[in-house]
Scaffold this motif. Structure first.
Motif, PDB file in Angstrom:
ATOM      1  N   LEU A 126       0.841  -1.192   0.000  1.00  0.00           N
ATOM      2  CA  LEU A 126       0.000   0.000   0.000  1.00  0.00           C
ATOM      3  C   LEU A 126       0.877   1.243   0.000  1.00  0.00           C
ATOM      4  O   LEU A 126       1.925   1.285   0.626  1.00  0.00           O
ATOM      5  CB  LEU A 126      -0.924   0.022   1.218  1.00  0.00           C
ATOM      6  CG  LEU A 126      -2.034  -1.022   1.191  1.00  0.00           C
ATOM      7  CD1 LEU A 126      -2.850  -0.960   2.464  1.00  0.00           C
ATOM      8  CD2 LEU A 126      -2.938  -0.829  -0.022  1.00  0.00           C
ATOM      9  N   GLU A 127       0.392   2.252  -0.704  1.00  0.00           N
ATOM     10  CA  GLU A 127       1.128   3.505  -0.792  1.00  0.00           C
ATOM     11  C   GLU A 127       1.137   4.230   0.543  1.00  0.00           C
ATOM     12  O   GLU A 127       0.216   4.092   1.342  1.00  0.00           O
ATOM     13  CB  GLU A 127       0.470   4.427  -1.819  1.00  0.00           C
ATOM     14  CG  GLU A 127       0.489   3.901  -3.223  1.00  0.00           C
ATOM     15  CD  GLU A 127      -0.277   4.807  -4.163  1.00  0.00           C
ATOM     16  OE1 GLU A 127      -0.487   5.994  -3.842  1.00  0.00           O
ATOM     17  OE2 GLU A 127      -0.655   4.323  -5.231  1.00  0.00           O
ATOM     18  N   HIS A 128       2.160   5.046   0.732  1.00  0.00           N
ATOM     19  CA  HIS A 128       2.221   5.927   1.890  1.00  0.00           C
ATOM     20  C   HIS A 128       0.959   6.795   1.903  1.00  0.00           C
ATOM     21  O   HIS A 128       0.552   7.306   0.877  1.00  0.00           O
ATOM     22  CB  HIS A 128       3.478   6.799   1.787  1.00  0.00           C
ATOM     23  CG  HIS A 128       3.558   7.833   2.848  1.00  0.00           C
ATOM     24  ND1 HIS A 128       3.985   7.542   4.117  1.00  0.00           N
ATOM     25  CD2 HIS A 128       3.239   9.147   2.838  1.00  0.00           C
ATOM     26  CE1 HIS A 128       3.938   8.643   4.838  1.00  0.00           C
ATOM     27  NE2 HIS A 128       3.493   9.623   4.086  1.00  0.00           N
ATOM     28  N   GLY A 129       0.344   6.965   3.049  1.00  0.00           N
ATOM     29  CA  GLY A 129      -0.858   7.783   3.157  1.00  0.00           C
ATOM     30  C   GLY A 129      -2.126   7.070   2.728  1.00  0.00           C
ATOM     31  O   GLY A 129      -3.152   7.712   2.517  1.00  0.00           O
ATOM     32  N   PHE A 130      -2.102   5.736   2.638  1.00  0.00           N
ATOM     33  CA  PHE A 130      -3.259   4.987   2.152  1.00  0.00           C
ATOM     34  C   PHE A 130      -4.506   5.203   2.992  1.00  0.00           C
ATOM     35  O   PHE A 130      -5.617   5.022   2.512  1.00  0.00           O
ATOM     36  CB  PHE A 130      -2.951   3.486   2.060  1.00  0.00           C
ATOM     37  CG  PHE A 130      -2.900   2.801   3.395  1.00  0.00           C
ATOM     38  CD1 PHE A 130      -4.039   2.271   3.964  1.00  0.00           C
ATOM     39  CD2 PHE A 130      -1.701   2.693   4.086  1.00  0.00           C
ATOM     40  CE1 PHE A 130      -3.992   1.645   5.197  1.00  0.00           C
ATOM     41  CE2 PHE A 130      -1.645   2.069   5.318  1.00  0.00           C
ATOM     42  CZ  PHE A 130      -2.795   1.546   5.874  1.00  0.00           C
ATOM     43  N   ILE A 131      -4.342   5.610   4.239  1.00  0.00           N
ATOM     44  CA  ILE A 131      -5.496   5.765   5.121  1.00  0.00           C
ATOM     45  C   ILE A 131      -6.439   6.872   4.641  1.00  0.00           C
ATOM     46  O   ILE A 131      -7.616   6.861   4.927  1.00  0.00           O
ATOM     47  CB  ILE A 131      -5.051   6.022   6.575  1.00  0.00           C
ATOM     48  CG1 ILE A 131      -6.243   5.908   7.516  1.00  0.00           C
ATOM     49  CG2 ILE A 131      -4.379   7.374   6.696  1.00  0.00           C
ATOM     50  CD1 ILE A 131      -5.883   5.949   8.968  1.00  0.00           C
ATOM     51  N   GLN A 132      -5.913   7.808   3.874  1.00  0.00           N
ATOM     52  CA  GLN A 132      -6.711   8.966   3.471  1.00  0.00           C
ATOM     53  C   GLN A 132      -7.492   8.666   2.189  1.00  0.00           C
ATOM     54  O   GLN A 132      -7.062   8.973   1.093  1.00  0.00           O
ATOM     55  CB  GLN A 132      -5.800  10.195   3.303  1.00  0.00           C
ATOM     56  CG  GLN A 132      -6.522  11.483   3.068  1.00  0.00           C
ATOM     57  CD  GLN A 132      -7.389  11.902   4.233  1.00  0.00           C
ATOM     58  OE1 GLN A 132      -7.292  11.388   5.340  1.00  0.00           O
ATOM     59  NE2 GLN A 132      -8.260  12.847   3.994  1.00  0.00           N
ATOM     60  N   ASN A 133      -8.644   8.027   2.326  1.00  0.00           N
ATOM     61  CA  ASN A 133      -9.641   7.808   1.274  1.00  0.00           C
ATOM     62  C   ASN A 133      -9.293   6.738   0.238  1.00  0.00           C
ATOM     63  O   ASN A 133     -10.088   6.527  -0.679  1.00  0.00           O
ATOM     64  CB  ASN A 133      -9.991   9.121   0.557  1.00  0.00           C
ATOM     65  CG  ASN A 133     -10.602  10.128   1.494  1.00  0.00           C
ATOM     66  OD1 ASN A 133     -11.320   9.761   2.417  1.00  0.00           O
ATOM     67  ND2 ASN A 133     -10.310  11.388   1.288  1.00  0.00           N
ATOM     68  N   MET A 134      -8.155   6.063   0.331  1.00  0.00           N
ATOM     69  CA  MET A 134      -7.860   5.014  -0.647  1.00  0.00           C
ATOM     70  C   MET A 134      -8.809   3.831  -0.525  1.00  0.00           C
ATOM     71  O   MET A 134      -8.933   3.029  -1.442  1.00  0.00           O
ATOM     72  CB  MET A 134      -6.414   4.544  -0.543  1.00  0.00           C
ATOM     73  CG  MET A 134      -5.442   5.481  -1.232  1.00  0.00           C
ATOM     74  SD  MET A 134      -3.743   4.868  -1.238  1.00  0.00           S
ATOM     75  CE  MET A 134      -3.899   3.363  -2.177  1.00  0.00           C
ATOM     76  N   ASP A 135      -9.514   3.720   0.620  1.00  0.00           N
ATOM     77  CA  ASP A 135     -10.486   2.647   0.779  1.00  0.00           C
ATOM     78  C   ASP A 135     -11.617   2.755  -0.238  1.00  0.00           C
ATOM     79  O   ASP A 135     -12.297   1.781  -0.519  1.00  0.00           O
ATOM     80  CB  ASP A 135     -11.063   2.664   2.195  1.00  0.00           C
ATOM     81  CG  ASP A 135     -11.808   3.945   2.487  1.00  0.00           C
ATOM     82  OD1 ASP A 135     -11.169   5.025   2.448  1.00  0.00           O
ATOM     83  OD2 ASP A 135     -13.025   3.886   2.747  1.00  0.00           O
ATOM     84  N   LEU A 136     -11.791   3.935  -0.809  1.00  0.00           N
ATOM     85  CA  LEU A 136     -12.846   4.137  -1.802  1.00  0.00           C
ATOM     86  C   LEU A 136     -12.529   3.470  -3.133  1.00  0.00           C
ATOM     87  O   LEU A 136     -13.434   3.182  -3.913  1.00  0.00           O
ATOM     88  CB  LEU A 136     -13.080   5.637  -2.027  1.00  0.00           C
ATOM     89  CG  LEU A 136     -13.556   6.418  -0.801  1.00  0.00           C
ATOM     90  CD1 LEU A 136     -13.570   7.898  -1.096  1.00  0.00           C
ATOM     91  CD2 LEU A 136     -14.926   5.920  -0.356  1.00  0.00           C
ATOM     92  N   THR A 137     -11.244   3.224  -3.408  1.00  0.00           N
ATOM     93  CA  THR A 137     -10.844   2.686  -4.706  1.00  0.00           C
ATOM     94  C   THR A 137      -9.997   1.427  -4.625  1.00  0.00           C
ATOM     95  O   THR A 137      -9.695   0.837  -5.654  1.00  0.00           O
ATOM     96  CB  THR A 137     -10.043   3.750  -5.495  1.00  0.00           C
ATOM     97  OG1 THR A 137      -8.897   4.136  -4.724  1.00  0.00           O
ATOM     98  CG2 THR A 137     -10.898   4.971  -5.794  1.00  0.00           C
ATOM     99  N   SER A 138      -9.616   1.004  -3.433  1.00  0.00           N
ATOM    100  CA  SER A 138      -8.724  -0.140  -3.293  1.00  0.00           C
ATOM    101  C   SER A 138      -9.252  -1.099  -2.231  1.00  0.00           C
ATOM    102  O   SER A 138      -9.386  -0.721  -1.063  1.00  0.00           O
ATOM    103  CB  SER A 138      -7.322   0.342  -2.906  1.00  0.00           C
ATOM    104  OG  SER A 138      -6.538  -0.725  -2.420  1.00  0.00           O
ATOM    105  N   ALA A 139      -9.514  -2.329  -2.654  1.00  0.00           N
ATOM    106  CA  ALA A 139      -9.961  -3.344  -1.698  1.00  0.00           C
ATOM    107  C   ALA A 139      -8.885  -3.618  -0.653  1.00  0.00           C
ATOM    108  O   ALA A 139      -9.193  -3.861   0.516  1.00  0.00           O
ATOM    109  CB  ALA A 139     -10.327  -4.630  -2.440  1.00  0.00           C
ATOM    110  N   GLU A 140      -7.606  -3.569  -1.070  1.00  0.00           N
ATOM    111  CA  GLU A 140      -6.508  -3.788  -0.129  1.00  0.00           C
ATOM    112  C   GLU A 140      -6.475  -2.689   0.931  1.00  0.00           C
ATOM    113  O   GLU A 140      -6.273  -2.962   2.114  1.00  0.00           O
ATOM    114  CB  GLU A 140      -5.163  -3.856  -0.861  1.00  0.00           C
ATOM    115  CG  GLU A 140      -5.014  -5.074  -1.742  1.00  0.00           C
ATOM    116  CD  GLU A 140      -5.627  -4.876  -3.140  1.00  0.00           C
ATOM    117  OE1 GLU A 140      -6.066  -3.752  -3.463  1.00  0.00           O
ATOM    118  OE2 GLU A 140      -5.672  -5.857  -3.888  1.00  0.00           O
TER     119      GLU A 140
END
Length: 165
Positions: A131-145
């Motif tokens: 996961l990319e650095h900063g994944f906590i900030q809204n990446m849940d909207l586009t990434s199942a991981e």
């Protein structure tokens, strides 16, 4: 949600998932120490509060370049002393500030977690490979991981804060 002021008038935002008191987690937003604020991380803090059934106190710490280092660390440290939370967290730069504010230590990652554990402090240290650095900030909207990593984070926070109830 309520905007409040902490030590020295520092702007804070208090999220409560219900009227009943819950364990408190202090959260420092990310943004490379120069951008980001209570608004950019509002959704993240709301999600943490509701998913983990905890109160979240978000800090609008002083940012560079107007307020050079260690101003932000001092703000986070002051809020931690003032609020006495059950947990502390942050995103990106906020994660660094949360760490620095909690014990004013410069250790990172695994070494920091081992040091806390040796000091008798319960530690949940997790890395999210891929996961990319900063994944906590809204990446849940586009990434199942990222969404799965958020759920692991939420479970970690719930576990840690249950001990404070």
């Amino acid at each position: 949600m309520e905007d409040v002021h902490g030590p020295d008038g520092l702007p804070l935002r208090h999220y409560r998932p219900s009227e009943q008191a819950r364990p408190l987690m202090v959260f420092a937003h990310g943004g490379a120490f120069v951008i980001g604020d209570l608004e950019t991380h509002d959704r993240t803090c709301r999600r943490i509060a509701h998913a983990c059934d905890v109160e979240v106190l978000a800090i609008d710490y002083r940012r560079a370049p107007e307020h050079p280092y260690p101003a932000a660390v001092e703000d986070v440290t002051a809020v931690l002393r003032w609020a006495r939370p059950a947990a502390v967290a942050g995103d990106s730069a906020g994660g660094y500030l949360a760490t620095m504010g909690f014990l004013r230590l410069r250790d990172e990652g695994d070494a920091y977690a081992r040091r806390l554990a040796r000091a008798g402090i319960h530690v949940t240290h997790r890395q999210e490979p891929g996961l990319e650095h900063g994944f906590i900030q809204n990446m849940d909207l586009t990434s199942a991981e990222a969404a799965a990593a958020h759920e692991r984070l939420f479970e970690d926070i719930r576990t840690l804060t249950r001990r404070a109830r």
